[in-house]
Design a protein around this motif. Structure first.
Motif, PDB file in Angstrom:
ATOM      1  N   ALA A  88     105.951 107.556  14.733  1.00 49.49           N
ATOM      2  CA  ALA A  88     106.351 108.916  15.109  1.00 49.49           C
ATOM      3  C   ALA A  88     105.832 109.936  14.105  1.00 49.49           C
ATOM      4  O   ALA A  88     105.441 111.046  14.477  1.00 49.49           O
ATOM      5  CB  ALA A  88     107.870 108.997  15.210  1.00 49.49           C
ATOM      6  N   GLN A  89     105.797 109.568  12.822  1.00 45.05           N
ATOM      7  CA  GLN A  89     105.341 110.491  11.786  1.00 45.05           C
ATOM      8  C   GLN A  89     103.820 110.633  11.746  1.00 45.05           C
ATOM      9  O   GLN A  89     103.298 111.685  11.361  1.00 45.05           O
ATOM     10  CB  GLN A  89     105.843 110.006  10.417  1.00 45.05           C
ATOM     11  CG  GLN A  89     107.350 110.065  10.242  1.00 45.05           C
ATOM     12  CD  GLN A  89     107.820 109.339   8.986  1.00 45.05           C
ATOM     13  OE1 GLN A  89     107.444 109.698   7.874  1.00 45.05           O
ATOM     14  NE2 GLN A  89     108.638 108.307   9.162  1.00 45.05           N
ATOM     15  N   LEU A  90     103.105 109.599  12.151  1.00 43.35           N
ATOM     16  CA  LEU A  90     101.640 109.596  12.046  1.00 43.35           C
ATOM     17  C   LEU A  90     100.918 109.848  13.360  1.00 43.35           C
ATOM     18  O   LEU A  90      99.703 110.000  13.375  1.00 43.35           O
ATOM     19  CB  LEU A  90     101.169 108.259  11.469  1.00 43.35           C
ATOM     20  CG  LEU A  90     101.564 107.974  10.026  1.00 43.35           C
ATOM     21  CD1 LEU A  90     101.196 106.541   9.636  1.00 43.35           C
ATOM     22  CD2 LEU A  90     100.897 108.962   9.083  1.00 43.35           C
ATOM     23  N   ARG A  91     101.654 109.892  14.448  1.00 42.79           N
ATOM     24  CA  ARG A  91     101.028 110.067  15.760  1.00 42.79           C
ATOM     25  C   ARG A  91     100.265 111.388  15.819  1.00 42.79           C
ATOM     26  O   ARG A  91     100.757 112.429  15.383  1.00 42.79           O
ATOM     27  CB  ARG A  91     102.104 110.013  16.845  1.00 42.79           C
ATOM     28  CG  ARG A  91     101.552 110.040  18.268  1.00 42.79           C
ATOM     29  CD  ARG A  91     102.680 110.023  19.285  1.00 42.79           C
ATOM     30  NE  ARG A  91     103.212 108.672  19.462  1.00 42.79           N
ATOM     31  CZ  ARG A  91     104.464 108.323  19.208  1.00 42.79           C
ATOM     32  NH1 ARG A  91     105.311 109.225  18.741  1.00 42.79           N
ATOM     33  NH2 ARG A  91     104.865 107.080  19.412  1.00 42.79           N
ATOM     34  N   GLY A  92      99.051 111.342  16.359  1.00 43.10           N
ATOM     35  CA  GLY A  92      98.250 112.561  16.482  1.00 43.10           C
ATOM     36  C   GLY A  92      96.991 112.298  17.276  1.00 43.10           C
ATOM     37  O   GLY A  92      96.612 111.147  17.502  1.00 43.10           O
ATOM     38  N   PRO A  93      96.295 113.347  17.696  1.00 35.63           N
ATOM     39  CA  PRO A  93      95.117 113.178  18.557  1.00 35.63           C
ATOM     40  C   PRO A  93      93.862 112.727  17.820  1.00 35.63           C
ATOM     41  O   PRO A  93      92.966 112.150  18.428  1.00 35.63           O
ATOM     42  CB  PRO A  93      94.914 114.570  19.155  1.00 35.63           C
ATOM     43  CG  PRO A  93      95.498 115.498  18.141  1.00 35.63           C
ATOM     44  CD  PRO A  93      96.651 114.773  17.534  1.00 35.63           C
ATOM     45  N   GLU A  94      93.759 112.999  16.516  1.00 32.81           N
ATOM     46  CA  GLU A  94      92.534 112.703  15.787  1.00 32.81           C
ATOM     47  C   GLU A  94      92.777 111.623  14.743  1.00 32.81           C
ATOM     48  O   GLU A  94      93.710 111.712  13.949  1.00 32.81           O
ATOM     49  CB  GLU A  94      91.998 113.966  15.107  1.00 32.81           C
ATOM     50  CG  GLU A  94      91.688 115.111  16.060  1.00 32.81           C
ATOM     51  CD  GLU A  94      90.625 114.771  17.085  1.00 32.81           C
ATOM     52  OE1 GLU A  94      89.770 113.904  16.770  1.00 32.81           O
ATOM     53  OE2 GLU A  94      90.634 115.356  18.170  1.00 32.81           O
ATOM     54  N   ALA A  95      91.895 110.613  14.741  1.00 28.04           N
ATOM     55  CA  ALA A  95      92.011 109.543  13.749  1.00 28.04           C
ATOM     56  C   ALA A  95      91.577 110.028  12.365  1.00 28.04           C
ATOM     57  O   ALA A  95      92.111 109.583  11.359  1.00 28.04           O
ATOM     58  CB  ALA A  95      91.185 108.344  14.173  1.00 28.04           C
ATOM     59  N   GLY A  96      90.612 110.918  12.321  1.00 31.65           N
ATOM     60  CA  GLY A  96      90.193 111.503  11.049  1.00 31.65           C
ATOM     61  C   GLY A  96      88.848 111.020  10.550  1.00 31.65           C
ATOM     62  O   GLY A  96      88.110 111.775   9.932  1.00 31.65           O
ATOM     63  N   THR A  97      88.510 109.756  10.782  1.00 30.73           N
ATOM     64  CA  THR A  97      87.211 109.219  10.362  1.00 30.73           C
ATOM     65  C   THR A  97      86.652 108.341  11.475  1.00 30.73           C
ATOM     66  O   THR A  97      87.389 107.899  12.365  1.00 30.73           O
ATOM     67  CB  THR A  97      87.331 108.368   9.087  1.00 30.73           C
ATOM     68  OG1 THR A  97      88.076 107.169   9.373  1.00 30.73           O
ATOM     69  CG2 THR A  97      88.018 109.142   7.963  1.00 30.73           C
ATOM     70  N   ARG A  98      85.369 108.073  11.392  1.00 30.88           N
ATOM     71  CA  ARG A  98      84.714 107.218  12.389  1.00 30.88           C
ATOM     72  C   ARG A  98      85.321 105.809  12.369  1.00 30.88           C
ATOM     73  O   ARG A  98      85.568 105.208  13.410  1.00 30.88           O
ATOM     74  CB  ARG A  98      83.217 107.153  12.093  1.00 30.88           C
ATOM     75  CG  ARG A  98      82.429 106.114  12.888  1.00 30.88           C
ATOM     76  CD  ARG A  98      82.386 106.422  14.366  1.00 30.88           C
ATOM     77  NE  ARG A  98      81.512 105.498  15.082  1.00 30.88           N
ATOM     78  CZ  ARG A  98      81.446 105.432  16.413  1.00 30.88           C
ATOM     79  NH1 ARG A  98      82.200 106.230  17.159  1.00 30.88           N
ATOM     80  NH2 ARG A  98      80.628 104.584  16.992  1.00 30.88           N
ATOM     81  N   GLU A  99      85.567 105.269  11.183  1.00 28.64           N
ATOM     82  CA  GLU A  99      86.125 103.930  11.072  1.00 28.64           C
ATOM     83  C   GLU A  99      87.529 103.851  11.676  1.00 28.64           C
ATOM     84  O   GLU A  99      87.853 102.909  12.411  1.00 28.64           O
ATOM     85  CB  GLU A  99      86.150 103.488   9.604  1.00 28.64           C
ATOM     86  CG  GLU A  99      84.808 103.027   9.081  1.00 28.64           C
ATOM     87  CD  GLU A  99      84.315 101.779   9.815  1.00 28.64           C
ATOM     88  OE1 GLU A  99      84.976 100.736   9.737  1.00 28.64           O
ATOM     89  OE2 GLU A  99      83.260 101.869  10.482  1.00 28.64           O
ATOM     90  N   LEU A 100      88.362 104.823  11.367  1.00 30.75           N
ATOM     91  CA  LEU A 100      89.704 104.826  11.947  1.00 30.75           C
ATOM     92  C   LEU A 100      89.652 105.032  13.455  1.00 30.75           C
ATOM     93  O   LEU A 100      90.484 104.500  14.197  1.00 30.75           O
ATOM     94  CB  LEU A 100      90.557 105.917  11.298  1.00 30.75           C
ATOM     95  CG  LEU A 100      91.153 105.581   9.927  1.00 30.75           C
ATOM     96  CD1 LEU A 100      91.935 106.776   9.381  1.00 30.75           C
ATOM     97  CD2 LEU A 100      92.052 104.362  10.009  1.00 30.75           C
ATOM     98  N   ASP A 101      88.665 105.796  13.905  1.00 29.63           N
ATOM     99  CA  ASP A 101      88.501 105.999  15.338  1.00 29.63           C
ATOM    100  C   ASP A 101      88.166 104.667  16.020  1.00 29.63           C
ATOM    101  O   ASP A 101      88.680 104.359  17.101  1.00 29.63           O
ATOM    102  CB  ASP A 101      87.397 107.026  15.592  1.00 29.63           C
ATOM    103  CG  ASP A 101      87.391 107.524  17.028  1.00 29.63           C
ATOM    104  OD1 ASP A 101      88.347 108.216  17.414  1.00 29.63           O
ATOM    105  OD2 ASP A 101      86.434 107.204  17.762  1.00 29.63           O
TER     106      ASP A 101
END
Length: 217
Positions: A88-101
């Motif tokens: 719930a705290q980390l949910r969001g539309p963007e992963a932030g990096t290519r690897e996390l994506d």
């Protein structure tokens, strides 16, 4: 005439005595009448506390750099609580990096309908492979693109996902939890998994069964 001249000499002598400079060293200053004297401005140093630090008489403006550091600490504070609370705290539309994506994409397509523990387990397998020391590619993206490993991958591109999709945003949160090692998974160091409805007969050590997947080492 002589008396008048003597009187003038006496007056001159007295005048010289009053205004003559008084010597207190090589460069004495002339005396100034007390009535016309201007007292010098004396700079009083700040008081010192017992530790030798200056005690300021007026409040000082906060240090901007220190304040920014405090804000940065708050911005980067790690989530807390159980797995659901962290998601719930980390949910969001963007992963932030290519690897996390890439990691979020793997979690999404392999386990978006699974419970959070099942999604965490799938993400953990991908991370385990990336950190296996040469047995698999050393990055999340490399693991996904390894030939014949993930059926949703075709060629060298990942399928697109609407970032407003709540399941995608959950996958992003789980990917961050896996990447930062914020939660342990029951699958431990598992490197393989398959759905319950298939029986590949791998002959590997079964380590866990979560949701619709069975995990192996």
């Amino acid at each position: 005439m002589a008396s008048f001249r003597s009187a003038l000499l006496m007056v001159a002598a007295l005048t010289t005595t009053i205004i003559a400079p008084v010597k207190a060293g090589p460069a004495a200053e002339p005396l100034v009448s007390v009535a016309n004297a201007t007292l010098p401005t004396v700079v009083v140093p700040d008081l010192l506390d017992p530790e030798g630090q200056a005690v300021l008489s007026e409040p000082q403006a906060p240090d901007t750099d220190i304040q920014l550091d405090a804000n940065d600490d708050q911005a980067t504070a790690k989530p807390s609580g159980d797995l659901a609370a962290m998601v719930a705290q980390l949910r969001g539309p963007e992963a932030g990096t290519r690897e996390l994506d890439c990691l979020a994409t793997g979690i999404y397509f392999e386990s978006k309908g699974e419970p959070l523990a099942g999604q965490l387990a799938v993400g953990k397998v991908i991370a385990n492979r990336a950190g296996s020391g040469g047995r698999f590619p050393g990055t999340y993206c490399g693991v996904l693109f390894q030939r014949g490993q993930f059926s949703f991958v075709h060629g060298q591109g990942l399928p697109s996902v609407p970032h407003s999709n709540r399941q995608w945003q959950t996958a992003v949160a789980v990917a961050k939890i896996v990447d930062q090692r914020l939660k342990e998974s029951a699958v431990g160091n598992a490197l393989f998994f398959h759905a319950r409805y298939v029986s590949p007969g791998w002959g590997m050590k079964r380590v866990a069964s979560i949701g619709n997947h069975i995990f192996y080492r």
